[in-house]
Design a protein around this motif. Structure first.
Motif, PDB file in Angstrom:
ATOM      1  N   ASP A  87       9.017  -4.736 -10.738  1.00 38.54           N
ATOM      2  CA  ASP A  87       9.369  -3.446 -10.142  1.00 38.54           C
ATOM      3  C   ASP A  87       8.408  -3.197  -8.981  1.00 38.54           C
ATOM      4  OD1 ASP A  87       9.632  -0.682  -9.491  1.00 38.54           O
ATOM      5  OD2 ASP A  87      10.329  -0.235 -11.515  1.00 38.54           O
ATOM      6  N   PHE A  88       8.958  -2.915  -7.808  1.00 35.46           N
ATOM      7  CA  PHE A  88       8.103  -2.718  -6.632  1.00 35.46           C
ATOM      8  C   PHE A  88       7.112  -1.570  -6.826  1.00 35.46           C
ATOM      9  CE2 PHE A  88      11.796  -4.809  -4.469  1.00 35.46           C
ATOM     10  CZ  PHE A  88      11.105  -5.908  -3.995  1.00 35.46           C
ATOM     11  N   ASP A  89       7.439  -0.584  -7.638  1.00 34.06           N
ATOM     12  CA  ASP A  89       6.529   0.546  -7.857  1.00 34.06           C
ATOM     13  C   ASP A  89       5.224   0.116  -8.525  1.00 34.06           C
ATOM     14  OD1 ASP A  89       8.113   2.441  -6.657  1.00 34.06           O
ATOM     15  OD2 ASP A  89       9.133   3.020  -8.501  1.00 34.06           O
ATOM     16  N   ASP A  90       5.217  -1.049  -9.149  1.00 28.52           N
ATOM     17  CA  ASP A  90       4.006  -1.531  -9.809  1.00 28.52           C
ATOM     18  C   ASP A  90       3.039  -2.219  -8.852  1.00 28.52           C
ATOM     19  OD1 ASP A  90       4.868  -0.584 -12.260  1.00 28.52           O
ATOM     20  OD2 ASP A  90       5.896  -2.453 -12.773  1.00 28.52           O
ATOM     21  N   MET A  91       3.409  -2.359  -7.591  1.00 30.80           N
ATOM     22  CA  MET A  91       2.517  -2.951  -6.591  1.00 30.80           C
ATOM     23  C   MET A  91       1.523  -1.882  -6.124  1.00 30.80           C
ATOM     24  SD  MET A  91       5.066  -5.360  -4.328  1.00 30.80           S
ATOM     25  CE  MET A  91       5.849  -6.802  -5.052  1.00 30.80           C
ATOM     26  N   LEU A  92       0.440  -1.729  -6.861  1.00 27.39           N
ATOM     27  CA  LEU A  92      -0.417  -0.554  -6.730  1.00 27.39           C
ATOM     28  C   LEU A  92      -1.200  -0.508  -5.428  1.00 27.39           C
ATOM     29  CD1 LEU A  92      -1.754  -0.394 -10.411  1.00 27.39           C
ATOM     30  CD2 LEU A  92       0.271   0.707  -9.415  1.00 27.39           C
ATOM     31  N   ASN A  93      -1.468  -1.657  -4.815  1.00 26.68           N
ATOM     32  CA  ASN A  93      -2.240  -1.637  -3.571  1.00 26.68           C
ATOM     33  C   ASN A  93      -1.357  -1.779  -2.337  1.00 26.68           C
ATOM     34  OD1 ASN A  93      -1.515  -4.282  -3.958  1.00 26.68           O
ATOM     35  ND2 ASN A  93      -3.507  -5.140  -3.357  1.00 26.68           N
ATOM     36  N   VAL A  94      -0.068  -1.523  -2.504  1.00 26.49           N
ATOM     37  CA  VAL A  94       0.889  -1.556  -1.403  1.00 26.49           C
ATOM     38  C   VAL A  94       1.314  -0.116  -1.107  1.00 26.49           C
ATOM     39  CG1 VAL A  94       3.174  -2.348  -0.682  1.00 26.49           C
ATOM     40  CG2 VAL A  94       1.682  -3.869  -1.990  1.00 26.49           C
ATOM     41  N   SER A  95       1.357   0.249   0.172  1.00 25.07           N
ATOM     42  CA  SER A  95       1.668   1.625   0.551  1.00 25.07           C
ATOM     43  C   SER A  95       3.052   2.042   0.067  1.00 25.07           C
ATOM     44  CB  SER A  95       1.602   1.781   2.076  1.00 25.07           C
ATOM     45  OG  SER A  95       2.682   1.095   2.690  1.00 25.07           O
ATOM     46  N   ARG A  96       3.226   3.347  -0.108  1.00 27.82           N
ATOM     47  CA  ARG A  96       4.512   3.866  -0.573  1.00 27.82           C
ATOM     48  C   ARG A  96       5.626   3.522   0.408  1.00 27.82           C
ATOM     49  NH1 ARG A  96       4.574  10.067  -2.106  1.00 27.82           N
ATOM     50  NH2 ARG A  96       3.101   9.198  -3.624  1.00 27.82           N
ATOM     51  N   ASP A  97       5.349   3.606   1.699  1.00 28.72           N
ATOM     52  CA  ASP A  97       6.377   3.302   2.697  1.00 28.72           C
ATOM     53  C   ASP A  97       6.837   1.852   2.599  1.00 28.72           C
ATOM     54  OD1 ASP A  97       6.274   5.869   3.609  1.00 28.72           O
ATOM     55  OD2 ASP A  97       5.031   5.417   5.381  1.00 28.72           O
ATOM     56  N   LEU A  98       5.890   0.933   2.411  1.00 24.26           N
ATOM     57  CA  LEU A  98       6.265  -0.475   2.305  1.00 24.26           C
ATOM     58  C   LEU A  98       7.013  -0.732   1.007  1.00 24.26           C
ATOM     59  CD1 LEU A  98       6.316  -3.322   3.319  1.00 24.26           C
ATOM     60  CD2 LEU A  98       3.996  -3.669   2.423  1.00 24.26           C
ATOM     61  N   ARG A  99       6.599  -0.089  -0.083  1.00 24.63           N
ATOM     62  CA  ARG A  99       7.327  -0.265  -1.341  1.00 24.63           C
ATOM     63  C   ARG A  99       8.766   0.205  -1.195  1.00 24.63           C
ATOM     64  NH1 ARG A  99       2.633   2.014  -3.979  1.00 24.63           N
ATOM     65  NH2 ARG A  99       3.863   3.854  -4.560  1.00 24.63           N
ATOM     66  N   GLU A 100       8.960   1.290  -0.466  1.00 24.54           N
ATOM     67  CA  GLU A 100      10.315   1.798  -0.256  1.00 24.54           C
ATOM     68  C   GLU A 100      11.126   0.831   0.602  1.00 24.54           C
ATOM     69  OE1 GLU A 100      13.627   3.857  -0.678  1.00 24.54           O
ATOM     70  OE2 GLU A 100      11.753   4.286  -1.750  1.00 24.54           O
ATOM     71  N   LEU A 101      10.493   0.268   1.630  1.00 26.82           N
ATOM     72  CA  LEU A 101      11.176  -0.721   2.464  1.00 26.82           C
ATOM     73  C   LEU A 101      11.583  -1.935   1.623  1.00 26.82           C
ATOM     74  CD1 LEU A 101      10.334  -1.876   6.025  1.00 26.82           C
ATOM     75  CD2 LEU A 101      10.453  -3.604   4.225  1.00 26.82           C
ATOM     76  N   LEU A 102      10.673  -2.403   0.777  1.00 28.58           N
ATOM     77  CA  LEU A 102      10.978  -3.552  -0.071  1.00 28.58           C
ATOM     78  C   LEU A 102      12.111  -3.242  -1.036  1.00 28.58           C
ATOM     79  CD1 LEU A 102       7.339  -4.753  -0.909  1.00 28.58           C
ATOM     80  CD2 LEU A 102       8.934  -5.800   0.704  1.00 28.58           C
ATOM     81  N   ARG A 103      12.075  -2.072  -1.637  1.00 30.80           N
ATOM     82  CA  ARG A 103      13.105  -1.676  -2.603  1.00 30.80           C
ATOM     83  C   ARG A 103      14.475  -1.570  -1.944  1.00 30.80           C
ATOM     84  NH1 ARG A 103      11.178   2.769  -3.560  1.00 30.80           N
ATOM     85  NH2 ARG A 103       9.690   2.158  -5.177  1.00 30.80           N
TER      86      ARG A 103
END
Length: 410
Positions: free
Chosen positions: A68-84
């Motif tokens: 789950d991309f939300d578990d990538m704790l050291n990745v910014s919220r914007d990048l997690r949203e882009l990945l998702r």
């Protein structure tokens, strides 16, 4: 006639609709670092940042085992949203999990159609032993080789598995066995008492790995990458029925251990048991084995030999086997035949197998008798098969029409 018109005649049965059937986002699993970087740049990640982002994502996928991309704790919220938005890292759907009396586990996994017309299923098997746990991974849905004694060979080839789908079998097994950080071992599971739960990986499941070379290569290079899943190449074995042109490439480009599904020492018998022998007979196969890169006493080739009553189990066969392997650093795995519904073969008597093994051992070759595992759940060697079949074009159109019509229903 429209596809919906065809539906009523061709496929009237209701179909369970899974969200995975409609997944269109590409997966980041199974991409090399270079391909992962390209995918990120195409979606707007800065070239100045992409090396760092690749390292972060690689760590989360293959060291931490997140899905789950939300578990990538050291990745910014914007990048997690882009990945998702653009990608997925989800595990395959587990259709069924069976656990044998001996602790062997078999998962029936479902993947998207990708040209097959409907979702496809493969089987993956985990075999726990003292000191190690071995995962038997599939490379194809079905098989083209029709080996006479093998249950998988009765299922026609549906399609190759992608690198993502091959690698996902390893990721899912490590999930389910508590083999990633912060994951718990299932209560009552039979696993090694120390070290990794999945310490060994064998490409011995459904399919012929060397007829899907590029995807298998990509998956195994990621599985053995020292900064990720980090399996030792000496603990990864690729088994082939004898696709001679790709054997040398396996050693040069992948560097894992090699196993040969031999099963006969004469061309006339092997032509029946392992029909690819008609294309690549024993002389060519043995020449390829002798030329395998890195071959030594420390990196022996394993020759698999299924014991079939009255077919290939005489002492004369044992003598011819020793002659055939002369000069090749080798181990011979003797496999008691695992019966399956409809098989015309029987397993050799235990006394016959032991006499065969004794002869091979006295000739200087290690010749362990493989203990049958998971027979009660059809998880043993040669027993794997799924119900997946490639659909005809008319049936595929009807199925897709029904899927669209049913999408969104409870």
């Amino acid at each position: 006639m429209t596809a919906l018109d065809t539906l009523s005649a061709a496929a009237p049965q209701p179909v369970a609709v899974s969200p995975a059937m409609f997944e269109t986002r590409p997966s980041l699993i199974g991409l090399s670092r270079e391909d992962l970087a390209t995918a990120l740049i195409e979606k707007g990640v800065s070239e100045r940042q992409v090396k760092m982002r690749v390292q972060q994502i690689w760590h989360w996928l293959y060291v931490r085992g997140i899905s789950d991309f939300d578990d990538m704790l050291n990745v910014s919220r914007d990048l997690r949203e882009l990945l998702r938005t653009h990608f997925t890292i989800a595990r395959p759907e587990v259709v069924e999990e069976q656990i044998s009396n001996d602790g062997t586990r078999k998962w029936l996994l479902r993947f998207p159609p990708r040209g097959a017309g409907r979702p496809v299923e493969v089987e993956t098997v985990y075999i726990p032993e003292e000191g190690r746990g071995t995962l038997c991974v599939s490379s194809q849905v079905g098989c083209t080789l029709t080996c006479d004694f093998c249950h998988t060979g009765t299922q026609r080839l549906v399609r190759n598995l992608t690198a993502e789908e091959i690698l996902s079998q390893l990721l899912l097994a490590r999930d389910r066995l508590g083999d990633f950080p912060d994951k718990e071992v299932p209560q009552g599971a039979v696993v090694p008492s120390e070290g990794r739960k999945v310490s060994n990986m064998v490409m011995m499941g459904m399919g012929e790995p060397l007829y899907n070379f590029e995807n298998v290569k990509t998956a195994l290079l990621i599985a053995t990458d020292g900064d990720g899943l980090s399996l030792s190449r000496r603990r990864v074995t690729l088994s082939t029925s004898g696709v001679v042109p790709e054997i040398y490439r396996t050693g040069e480009e992948i560097g894992v251990m090699l196993a040969i599904s031999l099963h006969a020492v004469r061309d006339d018998l092997r032509d029946t048991l392992v029909p690819i022998n008609k294309k690549f007979p024993l002389k060519q196969l043995m020449e390829a084995c002798r030329a395998y890169p890195g071959l030594s006493n420390a990196r022996r080739i394993t020759f698999e030999y299924v014991m079939l009553k009255g077919v290939n189990d005489s002492l004369a066969d044992a003598r011819d086997l020793v002659k055939l392997l002369r000069g090749v650093p080798a181990k011979i795995n003797l496999i008691p035949f695992n019966p399956w519904p409809g098989s015309k073969y029987e397993c050799s008597e235990w006394e016959t197998i032991e006499a065969f093994a004794d002869f091979i051992n006295q000739a200087g070759y290690a010749s362990p008798i493989r203990t049958p595992r998971g027979r009660d759940i059809l998880a043993a060697c040669g027993q794997l098969k799924s119900e997946s079949e490639r659909m005809r074009k008319t049936d595929r159109l009807a199925f897709e029409a029904m899927m669209i019509a049913n999408h969104g229903e409870d």
